[in-house]
Design an enzyme around this catalytic site. Structure first.
Site, PDB file in Angstrom:
ATOM      1  N   HIS A 101     -33.765   1.912 -26.609  1.00  0.00           N
ATOM      2  CA  HIS A 101     -34.819   1.928 -27.620  1.00  0.00           C
ATOM      3  C   HIS A 101     -36.058   1.192 -27.113  1.00  0.00           C
ATOM      4  O   HIS A 101     -37.188   1.667 -27.263  1.00  0.00           O
ATOM      5  CB  HIS A 101     -34.327   1.250 -28.902  1.00  0.00           C
ATOM      6  CG  HIS A 101     -33.143   1.904 -29.522  1.00  0.00           C
ATOM      7  ND1 HIS A 101     -31.895   1.893 -28.941  1.00  0.00           N
ATOM      8  CD2 HIS A 101     -33.002   2.582 -30.695  1.00  0.00           C
ATOM      9  CE1 HIS A 101     -31.032   2.525 -29.723  1.00  0.00           C
ATOM     10  NE2 HIS A 101     -31.682   2.962 -30.788  1.00  0.00           N
TER      11      HIS A 101
ATOM     12  N   SER B  37     -32.744   8.178 -28.601  1.00  0.00           N
ATOM     13  CA  SER B  37     -33.679   7.181 -29.134  1.00  0.00           C
ATOM     14  C   SER B  37     -34.785   6.811 -28.152  1.00  0.00           C
ATOM     15  O   SER B  37     -35.899   6.492 -28.568  1.00  0.00           O
ATOM     16  CB  SER B  37     -32.910   5.918 -29.541  1.00  0.00           C
ATOM     17  OG  SER B  37     -31.988   6.208 -30.566  1.00  0.00           O
TER      18      SER B  37
END
EC number: 3.4.21.105
Length: 399
Positions: free
Chosen positions: A338, A273
């Site tokens: 993230h 991610s």
């Protein structure tokens, strides 16, 4: 055209002669484009030229220009919808601010630019329509779209994003067979024993800051990452090349694991991610910054779908982080990777993807953001060396 530089003396060495010839080309490209001073283009020193004045100058002096250069300038005027042209864009176009292939295309292009938009061209094959679609998806200026369409040969193909995706899928399938689980693999007691994921107790094994991208929490985690990096990463690599895209991707991956080691020190990290969010956030930021120039169809819908997918995947990561762990006292993987990827995307990524075929070292912001990134990496390294012992943090046992 203006006066040319004198030819190199016969006594000069080949290297000196080549250098002199290169300087001559650069001066011609940057200064002798039209027989007018800079004040004639921009007398009020506003930084812009009105399209009407620009066209009148081209009509008066266009016969003195190379036909291909004239076509490029006309395309620059046609692509502008605000009634004015940035003078620096004009200088960059005619100077050495772009790659040698771009300059050669201006001087010797195999296909002359027509004044109509690329979208209006008919009779294109399926591959040509795909390349045109990619150009309109990623580039905000018609002049760049046309030159990309002209010069793209799919050699090399977008190998980086395809390769990294295949390797991630292969590792996931292998782990699924070994663990006999494909959904929420992360909840399996043996999951953390893999030598690829990042674990705070094993942070001295430096490869884990990168290799954690080959471990995913489950098929839902892998699926969203693969969809995003193929739908966004492959077109970006087709336009900007593997070197730039791999740099943004890897920078996002490293920033993700380091962000976890600083802000969520007890948690492991898995998934790609960080790299995916770096690419997607850089692309979305460029669309927002160049909204009027982006001519891709349904751009608002595309942005909404990308943001929904990112939000869903991020929400899953947050839920999983605070869900009771299958192997206490070690928590489930962190979601901070993230956010690290997003920060790389809207800083380094935006600068890299903004300037198609331009030299990054000429961009001041590039150096500023690169310096910030390097400082963060150095800070995180020292943090990982000293902070854990200074804070007397109780870490979960190694797997």
């Amino acid at each position: 055209m203006g006066d040319r530089l004198p030819e190199p003396h016969a006594s000069s060495s080949p290297a000196v002669a080549a250098s002199s010839e290169a300087e001559e080309i650069e001066v011609l490209d940057s200064e002798d484009v039209l027989p007018m001073a800079a004040e004639d283009f921009d007398p009020d020193n506003t930084g812009y030229i009105s399209t009407e004045k620009f066209r009148s100058l081209l009509q008066r002096h266009g016969s003195e220009l190379d036909p291909h250069k004239l076509e490029v300038l006309l395309a620059l005027a046609d692509s502008n919808s605000e009634g004015r042209i940035c003078y620096q864009d004009f200088v960059n176009l005619m100077s050495n601010k772009r790659s040698n292939s771009f300059r050669q295309a201006i001087l010797q292009g195999n296909r002359r630019l027509c004044s109509k938009a690329l979208l209006e061209e008919t009779g294109l094959s399926l591959s040509q329509r795909l390349i045109r679609h990619v150009a309109y998806e990623t580039l905000p200026r018609e002049i760049d779209r046309k030159w990309y369409y002209d010069s793209y040969t799919c050699c090399p193909p977008p190998w980086f994003m395809i390769t990294i995706t295949l390797v991630e899928v292969a590792f996931f399938l292998y782990n699924g067979v070994v663990l006999d689980r494909f959904v929420l693999q992360v909840s399996h007691p043996l999951y953390l024993k893999n030598a690829l994921l990042y674990h705070p107790q094993l942070r001295a094994q430096a490869w884990r800051y990168l290799t954690y991208i080959f471990m995913h929490a489950g098929i839902e985690h892998l699926g969203l990452n693969v969809v995003l990096q193929l739908l966004v990463g492959v077109p970006l690599e087709m336009v900007h090349g593997a070197a730039r895209i791999s740099f943004v991707y890897v920078a996002g991956v490293v920033a993700g694991s380091l962000a976890v080691s600083v802000a969520d020190m007890r948690a492991p990290v898995v998934g790609s991610s960080g790299g995916v969010y770096a690419l997607v956030s850089a692309h979305l930021a460029n669309i927002v910054m160049n909204w009027s120039g982006m001519k891709c169809q349904f751009k608002l819908l595309r942005m909404a779908v990308a943001l929904i997918c990112m939000s869903f995947e991020f929400g899953r990561a947050v839920w999983l982080r605070f869900h009771p762990s299958a192997y206490p006292p070690c928590p489930h993987p962190s979601f901070m990777a993230h956010l690290g990827g997003v920060m790389v995307g809207i800083t380094l990524g935006v600068i890299i993807l903004r300037n198609y075929e331009q030299r990054l070292q000429d961009q001041t912001l590039w150096w500023i953001f690169l310096s910030i990134y390097v400082i963060f990496v150095l800070f995180a390294i020292f943090w990982n060396i000293f902070a854990y012992s200074l804070l007397d943090l109780k870490l979960p046992p190694p797997p």
